[in-house]
Write a protein that holds these residues in place. Structure first.
Motif, PDB file in Angstrom:
ATOM      1  N   LEU A  85      44.299  26.758  58.487  1.00 42.81           N
ATOM      2  CA  LEU A  85      44.910  25.955  57.431  1.00 42.81           C
ATOM      3  C   LEU A  85      44.047  24.834  57.325  1.00 42.81           C
ATOM      4  CD1 LEU A  85      48.980  25.403  58.305  1.00 42.81           C
ATOM      5  CD2 LEU A  85      48.235  27.522  56.501  1.00 42.81           C
ATOM      6  N   LEU A  86      43.031  24.051  56.509  1.00 43.37           N
ATOM      7  CA  LEU A  86      42.168  23.469  56.380  1.00 43.37           C
ATOM      8  C   LEU A  86      42.600  22.232  54.973  1.00 43.37           C
ATOM      9  CD1 LEU A  86      38.271  25.239  55.875  1.00 43.37           C
ATOM     10  CD2 LEU A  86      39.346  23.677  57.437  1.00 43.37           C
ATOM     11  N   ASP A  87      42.439  21.134  55.552  1.00 43.12           N
ATOM     12  CA  ASP A  87      42.388  19.971  54.942  1.00 43.12           C
ATOM     13  C   ASP A  87      41.766  19.180  55.138  1.00 43.12           C
ATOM     14  OD1 ASP A  87      44.133  17.378  54.672  1.00 43.12           O
ATOM     15  OD2 ASP A  87      46.110  18.068  56.207  1.00 43.12           O
ATOM     16  N   GLY A  88      41.521  18.810  54.016  1.00 38.05           N
ATOM     17  CA  GLY A  88      39.936  17.394  53.989  1.00 38.05           C
ATOM     18  C   GLY A  88      39.202  18.627  53.575  1.00 38.05           C
ATOM     19  N   PHE A  89      38.718  19.697  53.724  1.00 39.96           N
ATOM     20  CA  PHE A  89      37.165  20.388  53.536  1.00 39.96           C
ATOM     21  C   PHE A  89      38.064  21.546  53.122  1.00 39.96           C
ATOM     22  CE2 PHE A  89      33.963  23.559  54.987  1.00 39.96           C
ATOM     23  CZ  PHE A  89      32.583  22.381  54.892  1.00 39.96           C
ATOM     24  N   PRO A  90      37.161  22.143  51.486  1.00 39.04           N
ATOM     25  CA  PRO A  90      35.279  21.418  51.159  1.00 39.04           C
ATOM     26  C   PRO A  90      36.123  19.944  50.522  1.00 39.04           C
ATOM     27  CG  PRO A  90      36.544  23.689  50.207  1.00 39.04           C
ATOM     28  CD  PRO A  90      37.167  23.977  51.190  1.00 39.04           C
ATOM     29  N   ARG A  91      35.166  19.779  50.715  1.00 45.37           N
ATOM     30  CA  ARG A  91      35.753  18.556  49.518  1.00 45.37           C
ATOM     31  C   ARG A  91      34.371  18.241  48.259  1.00 45.37           C
ATOM     32  NH1 ARG A  91      38.254  14.977  52.597  1.00 45.37           N
ATOM     33  NH2 ARG A  91      38.493  13.127  52.789  1.00 45.37           N
ATOM     34  N   THR A  92      33.497  19.188  48.254  1.00 45.47           N
ATOM     35  CA  THR A  92      32.325  19.425  47.650  1.00 45.47           C
ATOM     36  C   THR A  92      31.800  20.330  46.834  1.00 45.47           C
ATOM     37  OG1 THR A  92      30.209  19.658  49.263  1.00 45.47           O
ATOM     38  CG2 THR A  92      30.828  17.301  48.674  1.00 45.47           C
ATOM     39  N   ASP A  93      31.610  21.030  46.166  1.00 43.04           N
ATOM     40  CA  ASP A  93      31.338  22.628  45.671  1.00 43.04           C
ATOM     41  C   ASP A  93      30.724  23.233  46.837  1.00 43.04           C
ATOM     42  OD1 ASP A  93      32.381  23.048  42.943  1.00 43.04           O
ATOM     43  OD2 ASP A  93      30.704  22.490  42.369  1.00 43.04           O
ATOM     44  N   GLU A  94      29.336  22.581  47.294  1.00 41.83           N
ATOM     45  CA  GLU A  94      28.356  22.460  48.424  1.00 41.83           C
ATOM     46  C   GLU A  94      28.833  23.327  49.458  1.00 41.83           C
ATOM     47  OE1 GLU A  94      25.647  23.827  48.327  1.00 41.83           O
ATOM     48  OE2 GLU A  94      24.367  23.411  50.708  1.00 41.83           O
ATOM     49  N   GLN A  95      30.026  22.247  50.127  1.00 40.86           N
ATOM     50  CA  GLN A  95      30.928  22.752  51.065  1.00 40.86           C
ATOM     51  C   GLN A  95      31.613  23.891  50.697  1.00 40.86           C
ATOM     52  OE1 GLN A  95      33.464  19.462  52.564  1.00 40.86           O
ATOM     53  NE2 GLN A  95      31.992  18.327  52.795  1.00 40.86           N
TER      54      GLN A  95
END
Ligand code: AMP
Length: 187
Positions: A85-95
């Motif tokens: 469960l990913l929380d805080g990532f991704p924050r950008t399209d690149e991420q």
């Protein structure tokens, strides 16, 4: 049945932490919060952590190359083999693109947006009554969150991965909605 691999979005005060803990337990997958990881590094006082703290305190984003290393390493840990469960990532399209590459043959099942209207989270945060939590400061943080997150929600929506979950209700009600959303994606 495929493992549970999710990204979870939600404003500050939306109850994401509580709900992620419940989902993590239910599905036996780790709750990976990049903010928590960076705060832990800051507290440990490592050179990396101190640099990260400076960036966080300034309200900026930690550079992508640093984040990629951090997330790739975390997802390579044995406990993340069954899902995450990913929380805080991704924050950008690149991420988001790099995340797809890291996940490789085990792609995201869904991106969940735990939706609680702004006025309600402001009320909740004001009720907690921290001195520096003025309504203005809270609104500023929420605006920033929205500006950062809206493009990502669009990104996942265009790929058919976005699932909106109503985050208003008791903890139990919201937990049930989240499980229903996950189960709908698994079957
Ligand atoms: P959070 O707890 O998710 O709000 O994260 C706290 C702070 O950590 C953010 O304001 C950023 O400075 C940093 N951070 C967390 N996740 C990321 C990320 N994916 N990319 C860049 N910076 C991040």
């Amino acid at each position: 049945m495929s493992g549970v691999r999710l990204v979870i979005f939600g404003r500050q005060g939306a109850g994401k932490g509580t709900q992620c803990a419940r989902l993590s337990e239910r599905y036996g997958v780790p709750h990976v919060s990049t903010g928590d990881m960076l705060r832990a590094a800051a507290e440990a006082g490592t050179p990396f952590g101190l640099k990260a703290k400076e960036i966080m305190d300034a309200g900026d984003l930690v550079p992508d190359d640093v984040m990629f290393g951090l997330v790739e390493e975390r997802l390579a840990q044995p406990d993340a083999a069954a899902g995450v469960l990913l929380d805080g990532f991704p924050r950008t399209d690149e991420q988001a693109s790099v995340l797809d590459r890291i996940l490789g043959e085990h792609p995201l099942m869904a991106a969940i947006n735990l939706e609680v209207p702004e006025d309600i989270v402001i009320e909740r945060m004001l009720a907690r009554g921290r001195e520096d939590d003025t309504e203005e400061a809270i609104r500023r943080r929420l605006d920033l969150y929205l500006a950062q997150t809206a493009p990502l929600l669009e990104h996942y929506d265009s790929r058919g991965l976005l699932v909106e979950v109503d985050g208003v209700g008791t903890e139990e009600e919201v937990a049930q909605r989240l499980v229903a959303a996950v189960e709908a994606r698994r079957s």
